[in-house]
Scaffold this active site. Structure first.
Site, mmCIF file in Angstrom:
data_model
loop_
_atom_site.group_PDB
_atom_site.id
_atom_site.type_symbol
_atom_site.label_atom_id
_atom_site.label_comp_id
_atom_site.label_asym_id
_atom_site.label_seq_id
_atom_site.Cartn_x
_atom_site.Cartn_y
_atom_site.Cartn_z
ATOM 1 N N TYR A 1 1.100 -1.151 0.022
ATOM 2 C CA TYR A 1 -0.115 0.036 0.014
ATOM 3 C C TYR A 1 0.759 1.173 -0.151
ATOM 4 O O TYR A 1 0.509 2.200 -0.832
ATOM 5 C CB TYR A 1 -0.961 -0.098 1.280
ATOM 6 C CG TYR A 1 -2.000 0.970 1.270
ATOM 7 C CD1 TYR A 1 -3.080 1.054 0.589
ATOM 8 C CD2 TYR A 1 -1.677 2.270 2.042
ATOM 9 C CE1 TYR A 1 -4.010 2.017 0.510
ATOM 10 C CE2 TYR A 1 -2.671 3.222 2.161
ATOM 11 C CZ TYR A 1 -3.778 3.098 1.202
ATOM 12 O OH TYR A 1 -4.787 4.146 1.310
HETATM 13 N N1 NAD Z 1 -10.021 5.687 4.274
HETATM 14 C C1 NAD Z 1 -8.786 5.979 4.706
HETATM 15 O O1 NAD Z 1 -8.396 5.709 5.849
HETATM 16 C C2 NAD Z 1 -8.001 6.336 3.655
HETATM 17 C C3 NAD Z 1 -6.594 6.973 3.742
HETATM 18 C C4 NAD Z 1 -5.911 7.324 2.834
HETATM 19 C C5 NAD Z 1 -6.125 7.045 1.525
HETATM 20 N N2 NAD Z 1 -7.271 6.403 1.045
HETATM 21 C C6 NAD Z 1 -7.507 6.278 -0.190
HETATM 22 O O2 NAD Z 1 -8.869 6.846 -0.560
HETATM 23 C C7 NAD Z 1 -9.373 5.953 -1.676
HETATM 24 C C8 NAD Z 1 -10.869 5.740 -1.136
HETATM 25 O O3 NAD Z 1 -10.594 4.896 0.029
HETATM 26 P P1 NAD Z 1 -11.939 4.737 0.838
HETATM 27 O O4 NAD Z 1 -11.611 4.853 2.423
HETATM 28 O O5 NAD Z 1 -13.106 5.431 0.427
HETATM 29 O O6 NAD Z 1 -12.175 3.152 0.552
HETATM 30 P P2 NAD Z 1 -13.372 2.228 0.317
HETATM 31 O O7 NAD Z 1 -13.224 0.888 0.764
HETATM 32 O O8 NAD Z 1 -14.730 2.682 1.423
HETATM 33 O O9 NAD Z 1 -14.111 2.748 -1.218
HETATM 34 C C9 NAD Z 1 -13.138 2.093 -2.198
HETATM 35 C C10 NAD Z 1 -14.374 1.921 -3.578
HETATM 36 O O10 NAD Z 1 -13.489 1.550 -4.273
HETATM 37 C C11 NAD Z 1 -13.880 0.400 -5.242
HETATM 38 N N3 NAD Z 1 -12.835 -0.529 -5.900
HETATM 39 C C12 NAD Z 1 -12.156 -1.151 -5.183
HETATM 40 N N4 NAD Z 1 -11.039 -1.797 -6.206
HETATM 41 C C13 NAD Z 1 -11.674 -1.221 -7.397
HETATM 42 C C14 NAD Z 1 -11.265 -1.549 -8.842
HETATM 43 N N5 NAD Z 1 -10.129 -2.146 -9.025
HETATM 44 N N6 NAD Z 1 -11.992 -0.873 -9.869
HETATM 45 C C15 NAD Z 1 -12.947 0.024 -9.338
HETATM 46 N N7 NAD Z 1 -13.302 0.216 -8.180
HETATM 47 C C16 NAD Z 1 -12.675 -0.520 -7.145
HETATM 48 C C17 NAD Z 1 -14.661 -0.406 -4.153
HETATM 49 O O11 NAD Z 1 -15.720 -0.904 -4.618
HETATM 50 C C18 NAD Z 1 -15.054 0.710 -3.363
HETATM 51 O O12 NAD Z 1 -16.392 1.277 -3.562
HETATM 52 C C19 NAD Z 1 -8.482 4.837 -1.750
HETATM 53 O O13 NAD Z 1 -7.586 4.949 -2.740
HETATM 54 C C20 NAD Z 1 -7.625 4.715 -0.411
HETATM 55 O O14 NAD Z 1 -6.547 4.053 -0.545
HETATM 56 C C21 NAD Z 1 -8.060 6.089 2.213
#
Ligand code: NAD
Length: 239
Positions: free
Chosen positions: A146
């Site tokens: 990650y």
């Molecule tokens: N929530 C956190 O703590 C956090 C912190 C830093 C960065 N992020 C980043 O923010 C972004 C969103 O995270 P989140 O917390 O909303 O996660 P989440 O799991 O709630 O949502 C992610 C979404 O992406 C979709 N997804 C996953 N793989 C996919 C693919 N191959 N093609 C299309 N869709 C796909 C999933 O179905 C889901 O709806 C991510 O890139 C994550 O790495 C999140």
């Protein structure tokens, strides 16, 4: 809530079915944009929904064609789809999980940006935000894939921003600290506690706070800043 004038704009939000992507979708709609949600899972958010695997270029191209047919040319991309994957030290890390995390988080960023940039260049307008992570700057232990994938998103964004700077196109990324979304289900409790302990604000990021910053970055008013990394780490980042 501030709104920006996104009327007449067409936006793609990947991963918009839930979490940060869902909050961004709702915020862009509130500012007048039409939003296509590209997600692996069926979505009820947005003005159009495409089932899409961002790790697969053919799937991305099909989603773009369907979006243009439904809503018109794409002005805005927010690439939020991503996975955390399991937590383990490098010596015990699952090789297939490594490959999948890089394929979705990093190659998926390349695929989606590449797909929309061609049209943005021909129309001389575009705004892209890639969701990286504070893990890409700091490196979280027990999250090597990650952290590496998100560092890659930062490097890709800087490259894309510079390449497109002669156009009215801005390519930027944001580096959130932990936000309580369904992505937490992929992580160990120990890892979640570690991430929280590192945030000087001593709380998780709210998804609405991420959406608020992103709404401005994808507006026409963000006409100068490109290839940049916007902080959303609650004080954790030191650069
Ligand atoms: N929530 C956190 O703590 C956090 C912190 C830093 C960065 N992020 C980043 O923010 C972004 C969103 O995270 P989140 O917390 O909303 O996660 P989440 O799991 O709630 O949502 C992610 C979404 O992406 C979709 N997804 C996953 N793989 C996919 C693919 N191959 N093609 C299309 N869709 C796909 C999933 O179905 C889901 O709806 C991510 O890139 C994550 O790495 C999140």
């Amino acid at each position: 809530m501030n709104t920006y004038d996104l009327s007449g704009r067409v936006a793609v939000v990947t991963g918009g079915a839930q979490g940060i992507g869902l909050a961004v979708t709702e915020r862009l709609q509130a500012s007048g944009a039409k939003v296509a949600v590209w997600d692996m899972q069926g979505a009820s958010s947005g003005d159009a929904q495409m089932v899409c695997d961002i790790a697969d270029m053919a799937s991305v191209k099909a989603a773009l064609a369907a979006t243009e047919a439904a809503l018109g040319p794409v002005d805005i991309l927010v690439n939020s789809a991503g996975i955390a994957g399991p937590n383990a030290p490098i010596g015990e890390y699952d090789d297939a999980a490594w490959a999948q995390i890089i394929a979705i988080n990093l190659t998926g960023t390349y695929n989606t940006n590449k797909a929309v940039l061609a049209g943005m260049q021909s129309r001389d307008y575009g705004r892209i935000v890639n969701i990286a992570s504070i893990a890409g700057k700091e490196g979280n232990p027990n999250a090597c894939a990650y952290s590496a994938s998100k560092a890659g998103v930062i490097g890709f964004t800087k490259s894309a921003g510079k390449e497109n700077a002669a156009h009215n196109i801005a390519v930027n990324c944001v580096t959130p600290a932990a936000a309580r979304t369904p992505i937490f289900d992929q992580m160990s409790e120990e890892h979640i506690d570690y991430m929280l302990s590192k945030i000087p604000r001593a709380r998780f990021l709210e998804v609405e706070e991420a959406a608020s910053m992103i709404a401005w970055i994808v507006s026409a008013e963000n006409s100068f800043t490109t290839g940049a990394v916007f902080d959303l780490s609650g004080g954790r980042a030191t650069y």
